[in-house]
Structure formats: C-alpha cells, structure tokens
Design a protein around this motif. Structure first.
Motif, PDB file in Angstrom:
ATOM      1  N   THR A  57       0.976  -0.818   0.066  1.00 38.79           N
ATOM      2  CA  THR A  57       0.122  -0.120   0.125  1.00 38.79           C
ATOM      3  C   THR A  57       0.907   1.169   0.128  1.00 38.79           C
TER       4      THR A  57
ATOM      5  N   THR B 136      -7.117   5.887  -0.994  1.00 35.93           N
ATOM      6  CA  THR B 136      -6.581   4.934  -0.487  1.00 35.93           C
ATOM      7  C   THR B 136      -7.033   3.583   0.339  1.00 35.93           C
ATOM      8  N   ARG B 137      -8.402   3.896   0.929  1.00 33.72           N
ATOM      9  CA  ARG B 137      -9.370   2.464   0.970  1.00 33.72           C
ATOM     10  C   ARG B 137      -8.536   1.220  -0.095  1.00 33.72           C
TER      11      ARG B 137
ATOM     12  N   ARG C 195      -5.644  -0.585  -0.030  1.00 31.37           N
ATOM     13  CA  ARG C 195      -6.051  -0.944   1.277  1.00 31.37           C
ATOM     14  C   ARG C 195      -6.339  -2.049   0.726  1.00 31.37           C
ATOM     15  N   GLU C 196      -7.155  -2.334   0.457  1.00 30.58           N
ATOM     16  CA  GLU C 196      -7.908  -3.695   0.017  1.00 30.58           C
ATOM     17  C   GLU C 196      -7.682  -4.745  -0.765  1.00 30.58           C
TER      18      GLU C 196
ATOM     19  N   ARG D 258       0.502  -4.342   3.576  1.00 27.39           N
ATOM     20  CA  ARG D 258       0.793  -3.332   4.019  1.00 27.39           C
ATOM     21  C   ARG D 258       1.769  -3.238   4.260  1.00 27.39           C
TER      22      ARG D 258
END
Length: 130
Positions: free
Chosen positions: A96, A107-108, A111-112, A116
C-alpha cells in the motif's frame, strides 16, 4: 474486462457522496493472483478496456487497475488505447503506497488490494534494527 470513462469517473461509479457509500458497501478480499498496477500517461485517459477487473482514475492521467494479467499485458492494453506518442509508465504496486490528494476512496481501494508495510520497515524493506 473493465472500463474507465474519459472525464474522470470510472464506469459504473457515481460521483460524490453516493459513490463513497457505494464503495463502503463493497469489501474486496486480497487475491493472491491479483496485482495492482498504477499507470500514468501524459494524455487524458480515453475509454479504457483491458485485462483488469477494475480500473480507477485516481488523479489526472493516473489510473489504478487490478489484474491477474502480466505487467506487459496491462501496459500494452493502456498503450494501444492512447493516441500518438503519449508518455506512459506502468508499475506493479506490491505494498500500500503513501499518497495524498487522490480521488475519494483511493486509499481504501489500495489497502483492500495490497499488503500493508510491516511495522518498523523503512523504504528498502529493512527494519530499524538492521
């Protein structure tokens, strides 16, 4: 195949708060065979069709796509959709990224679909104790 419409709104997405609510209701599991790519071009992106599950315009000239296809396949699909000698770069995103000023929900979305960064890791992937 998925499309991104010129004008900045990916096909199937509505602008504004309604789009944010729509995105919040969708949960995507990280797929081991799926890779996220970021592609930047010097031209406005036309209607894009390619070997991806979803394409998301995240900033002018910058699109994020998730695909099970190779970097080469994604690169060529975007290249062939551009006119003339537009600049183009496509890179896989394995972690990410840090970002700011991107389209709402970017961003979401990232991230999905990406790993990370481990706590304490620096930019080279080394921990502070290395």
């Amino acid at each position: 195949m998925s499309r991104v419409r010129a004008g900045g709104v990916p096909s199937g997405w509505r602008a504004g708060a309604e789009a944010s609510r729509q995105e919040e209701s969708v949960h995507v599991m990280k797929d081991e065979g799926m890779t996220v790519y970021l592609a930047w071009t010097s031209e406005d992106l036309p209607d894009l069709e390619g070997p991806w599950h979803e394409a998301r315009l995240v900033a002018p000239g910058l699109v994020a796509v998730d695909s099970t296809e190779s970097l080469s396949a994604v690169y060529h699909a975007i290249k062939w959709s551009l006119e003339g000698e537009a600049s183009l770069i496509v890179v896989p995103v394995h972690q990410t990224p840090k970002s700011r000023g991107m389209a709402a929900g970017t961003t979401r979305w990232l991230r999905e679909r990406t790993a990370r960064q481990p706590p304490g890791a620096n930019i080279r992937g080394l921990t502070s104790s290395d």
